[in-house]
Motif scaffolding. Structure first.
Motif: not given
Lengths: 253, 315
Positions: B247-252, B269-278, B282-293
């Motif tokens: 997670e820390i690496m993703i923030m970087v 950005a990461f933790l606010m996103f997690e907070e809002i989308i979750s 609860e499957n928020w990483p499914v949305i976050f993953g493609p965005l990160l890519v």
């Protein structure tokens, strides 16, 4: 007589079954401009790597200014005054030209465990860096990122970084590699200007550069030095002609 | 590395907004946000510290959560033995992280590339399992802890004061990093990232510089751990889990590797996103993953790197 600046004794290096450096002896006198030539695969790059400390020889000794440096690291050799440039341009691409040279100057000013003062505004780094760039005619390119310099300028910066370490011996690995005729001529002129100020070892393909500048030439074939002498002596050596300059040239001469 | 005027202004505005958070959210009766932003600022320090070695030094440490854990256990274990002095706890958090970073770094820096990544990961997992086996200190159940005690006027029991303390540490760490990156030492670290062979050829014994950078980075992350234990009043081996390192690496990455202040933005950005989308799924990483890519593909220097750069090409 003073010690030679560099003396290489019985150097051996092999990779598996391939002998890259084979019982190699040679020396460079103080102030001498010495060139090493040899066909592709002769072991020139391996030799440079061993002299500069990037590669450990299997056996043999390397003496720099009378001191045995065979076991020293590249960084330690640099501090003694052995500087090298790279055949493949090896500048810091994301730093400006001035920062590249300033980093070399920083290296010679003792340790860099200094954490607070901005290096970019340190005149003890920037001023000598600018001086060296000016000498090379690169002053107006000082703030350009190295990545954005032309190939010829990068090659010049390569030499500038070696000069900035304040060396006793300059080891130049094909400084004109990949250069057009015009740029090559400019580098040749520049190297001519350095002649006498530094002891120099030039590894080069470009025969014009070698024969116009070198005091002595050593010919390397299959890791062995087959001849050493003045450019005229080497040119006239039958073995060299056969091995390197080519049978055709020998036939015409 | 120079800051553009735009980035300078953004940082100033960000700081003012953060200062205004406690009174504003208290007025809105949403004090939960004080805790959330405190947590984000702590991870911003962790991400900032990782970027020092990752973005500037090119050392891909996949075990940065180790120091988050060490810093928090310094609070938890000392408090367990009724040593609640905050200065002492902070000193142990920084010192302990530094010593462990020195050991891990001394080993890892003899390798490079994938080996470096794997060894930093393995070392951190080792610490994670040590944490689990420490039955006295709660093992895998974790250990509730009291907040550190400083002089009377810094009462960490007060959420506002804790918030401002964390903000203070964040600003301090940002300033220190800024000085560091632009100093002679910083130039050496950045040079090693670009071309280590050349650095050695011009006379730098690179190993010792990289090792010190590794230690500084670990110590700074230890501060984040110290603050995290104070915020959560709980320490657990989970702080050191490899998932946390990721997670820390993703923030970087989100904020921008090698952009110095980008990772701070990335943590928000990461933790606010997690907070809002979750809140929605609860499957928020499914949305976050493609965005990160997408972000990594199209903005190699993260969101902060999308802003215009200063003329010399850095900043």
């Amino acid at each position: 007589m003073a010690d030679p600046i560099l003396k290489v004794e019985d150097l051996m290096k092999s990779f598996g079954g391939v002998v890259a450096t084979d019982q190699f002896f040679f020396d460079i006198q103080q102030g001498e401009f010495h060139a090493i030539i040899g066909p592709n695969g002769a072991g020139k790059t391996t030799l440079v790597a061993q002299i500069s400390g990037m590669l450990k020889p299997d056996s043999g000794r390397i003496l720099f200014d009378g001191q045995d440096i065979t076991g020293l690291s590249a960084a330690e050799r640099s501090h003694l005054g052995l500087a090298r440039s790279f055949q493949i341009t090896s500048v810091f691409r994301h730093f400006s030209a001035r920062q590249n040279v300033a980093l070399s100057i920083q290296a010679r000013q003792g340790h860099s465990f200094r954490f607070w003062k901005p290096a970019a505004r340190d005149s003890s780094l920037t001023e000598p860096a600018m001086k060296i760039l000016s000498d090379l005619g690169l002053a107006n390119r000082a703030n350009v990122l190295a990545d954005n310099l032309s190939h010829g300028e990068k090659r010049q910066l390569e030499i500038a970084m070696a000069l900035a370490t304040d060396p006793k011996l300059l080891l130049l690995d094909e400084p004109t590699a990949g250069m057009g005729a015009e740029d090559s001529a400019r580098i040749r002129e520049f190297l001519g200007g350095l002649k006498g100020k530094y002891s120099m070892l030039l590894i080069e393909h470009d025969m014009d550069t070698v024969f116009s500048l070198a005091d002595r030439v050593t010919v390397l074939v299959y890791g062995r030095g087959i001849a050493t002498g003045t450019p005229e002596e080497v040119r006239g050596n039958a073995e060299v002609r056969a091995a390197y300059l080519g049978e055709d040239d020998a036939a015409h001469a | 590395m120079e800051l553009t005027r735009l980035k300078g202004w953004l940082l100033a505005i960000g700081f003012v907004v953060l200062v205004a958070v406690p009174p504003a959210v208290t007025a809105m009766d949403e004090t939960f946000y004080i805790t959330l932003i405190s947590r984000i600022m702590i991870f911003a320090i962790a991400a900032l510290s990782l970027d020092l070695i990752l973005g500037f030094g090119g050392m891909i440490s996949f075990g940065h959560a180790a120091y988050l854990g060490l810093g928090s256990y310094a609070v938890g274990i000392l408090a367990f033995h009724e040593i609640t002095n905050g200065w002492l706890q902070l000193f142990v958090a920084i010192g302990g992280s530094a010593v462990v970073a020195l050991i891990i770094g001394a080993i890892c820096l003899r390798t490079s590339g994938i080996y470096f990544i794997m060894i930093t990961l393995a070392m951190t997992q080792l610490l994670f399992f040590i944490g689990i086996s420490l039955e006295t200190y709660g093992g895998d159940d974790g250990l509730p802890t009291d907040r550190s005690e400083f002089a009377a006027f810094i009462d960490l029991g007060n959420e506002w004061i804790l918030f401002y303390l964390i903000l203070g540490f964040l600003v301090l760490c940002m300033y220190i990093s800024w000085r560091l990156i632009n100093s002679r030492f910083g130039m050496v670290i950045r040079g090693c990232h670009e071309n280590e062979a050349r650095m050695q050829a011009i006379g730098f014994p690179t190993y010792r510089y990289k090792l010190l950078a590794f230690v500084i980075s670990g110590s700074m992350c230890g501060i984040a751990g110290f603050l995290l234990a104070n915020l959560t009043e709980f320490v657990t081996p989970e702080f050191m889990h490899w998932f946390r390192s990721g997670e820390i690496m993703i923030m970087v990455l989100v904020g921008g590797m090698g952009t110095l202040f980008g990772p701070v933005v990335g943590a928000f950005a990461f933790l606010m996103f997690e907070e809002i989308i979750s809140g929605f799924t609860e499957n928020w990483p499914v949305i976050f993953g493609p965005l990160l890519v997408l972000l990594v593909l199209f903005a190699k220097q993260g969101v902060w790197g999308l802003l215009p750069k200063s003329k010399a090409g850095d900043g």
